[in-house]
Design an enzyme around this catalytic site. Structure first.
Site, mmCIF file in Angstrom:
data_model
loop_
_atom_site.group_PDB
_atom_site.id
_atom_site.type_symbol
_atom_site.label_atom_id
_atom_site.label_comp_id
_atom_site.label_asym_id
_atom_site.label_seq_id
_atom_site.Cartn_x
_atom_site.Cartn_y
_atom_site.Cartn_z
ATOM 1 N N ASP A 1 -9.096 -4.743 -5.891
ATOM 2 C CA ASP A 1 -8.988 -3.894 -5.102
ATOM 3 C C ASP A 1 -9.909 -2.942 -5.333
ATOM 4 O O ASP A 1 -9.228 -1.562 -6.482
ATOM 5 C CB ASP A 1 -6.836 -3.109 -5.164
ATOM 6 C CG ASP A 1 -6.433 -2.644 -4.519
ATOM 7 O OD1 ASP A 1 -7.498 -2.097 -3.323
ATOM 8 O OD2 ASP A 1 -5.232 -2.920 -3.763
ATOM 9 N N HIS B 1 -7.714 -5.284 -1.856
ATOM 10 C CA HIS B 1 -6.496 -4.368 -1.163
ATOM 11 C C HIS B 1 -6.330 -5.061 0.486
ATOM 12 O O HIS B 1 -7.185 -4.896 1.572
ATOM 13 C CB HIS B 1 -6.937 -2.869 -0.405
ATOM 14 C CG HIS B 1 -5.650 -2.527 -0.138
ATOM 15 N ND1 HIS B 1 -4.879 -2.281 -1.744
ATOM 16 C CD2 HIS B 1 -5.314 -1.841 1.163
ATOM 17 C CE1 HIS B 1 -3.614 -0.430 -0.824
ATOM 18 N NE2 HIS B 1 -3.820 -0.592 0.590
ATOM 19 N N SER C 1 0.782 -1.128 0.343
ATOM 20 C CA SER C 1 0.096 -0.002 0.132
ATOM 21 C C SER C 1 1.065 1.362 0.109
ATOM 22 O O SER C 1 1.231 1.500 -1.283
ATOM 23 C CB SER C 1 -0.728 -0.205 0.966
ATOM 24 O OG SER C 1 -2.077 0.681 1.477
#
Length: 326
Positions: free
Chosen positions: A274, A303, A184
């Protein structure tokens, strides 16, 4: 393979991003790198309370741009006989360097580890924004109304590269075998660090954040990690009269525009579902990398933890070390 919600996989493989790149982008970052290098590689090590039989653990402190005091965790193999390879670790948005134990697998494999606390987020690094303590989030838009030098992520990118230079300058570290990993925000920082310090040998970003901001806006996913962009427009440009200017300014801290500078080998992991860092934004960065690269796709994942991927990253990062022992 299910279709990604974002765009078809064939289109993702050629997508080049849509956030504008400022005309002076390269001059901006060349000058910024010079500012960072002028700070040198001085750092202070303080022995941590946490220690193991095979790892020495330290708090590492250095002074970044604008006098900010930056903290990282540093671990090295105990009783190493020569310079060792090393890994830089970068955390997710608003987080911190994590626990000591999270780094021990690399130390056990003979690697030094340096894990950054991003300034103003959830760790011990200090932001110089005029307040004591963390600012935690809102960092994408921080400095957006100032000159580009005032963008907070400019400083955070340079903190990452400065930590890499400090690590490479240590006598116990092999400067030619330093890698960078993260997921991330950490994935975006791993890419930015490798772009700003091209001696980074291997880079393993997982669903990188901070890429192709306008694309996130266009597909209406400015929520979660990107929600502050929507809030900025709501409060400061509710009719979007400055939209082009704002996305152009964000272009200075768009990781996709830095990726052509990367020289190390890249191994990226992406979940095609995601909804936090949309696949197209990740491909915008990946497709601009001209260095050797490979991509692991997880069609049904977003995610979140990608099963088996940390093991694949470990194998990728430690490939040279394992060959030495064979």
């Amino acid at each position: 393979m299910p279709l990604t919600f974002d765009m078809p996989l064939d289109a993702l493989k050629t997508y080049q991003g849509c956030n504008p790149k400022p005309d002076d982008f390269d001059m901006f970052w060349d000058r910024s790198i010079a500012d960072m290098k002028a700070l040198g590689t001085v750092a202070k090590l303080e022995r941590a309370e946490f220690q193991t039989a095979f790892a020495e653990c330290f708090h590492l402190g250095f002074t970044g741009l604008d006098g900010a005091r930056i903290h990282a965790k540093f671990l090295r193999p105990r009783n190493a006989t020569g310079p060792c390879p090393a890994v830089l670790m970068f955390h997710g948005y608003g987080g911190n360097a994590g626990d000591w134990v999270d780094k021990l697998s690399y130390v056990a494999a003979g690697y030094g580890v340096a894990a950054l606390d991003c300034r103003g987020q959830g760790g011990l690094s200090r932001d110089t924004g005029g307040v004591t303590g963390p600012t935690h989030t809102g960092h994408i838009i921080r400095g957006l109304d100032d000159a580009p030098d005032g963008l907070l992520f400019r400083r955070i990118f340079l903190d990452a590269a400065q930590l890499a230079r400090i690590l490479m300058a240590m006598p116990e570290v092999d400067e030619n075998r330093v890698s960078a990993i993260g997921r991330s925000q950490g994935g975006g920082l791993a890419l930015a660090c490798a772009a700003l310090e091209p001696r980074i040998r291997r880079v393993a970003p997982t669903y990188p954040f901070l890429c192709d901001y306008r694309r996130v806006w266009e597909i209406d996913l400015v929520m979660d990690a990107y929600h502050e962009i929507r809030e900025y427009f709501r409060y400061f440009d509710p009719r979007h009269e400055r939209e082009e200017e704002i996305f152009s300014r964000l272009g200075y801290i768009d990781v996709q525009h830095l990726c052509s500078r990367i020289r190390g080998e890249v191994f990226m992991g992406t979940g095609l579902m995601d909804m936090v860092c949309p696949p197209s934004t990740q491909f915008a960065a990946y497709n601009r990398i001209s260095a050797p690269k490979s991509l692991a796709l997880y069609p049904d994942f977003g995610h979140e933890d990608l099963p088996g991927h940390p093991d694949r990253i470990f194998q990728f990062i430690t490939a040279d070390r394992r060959r030495e022992k064979d």
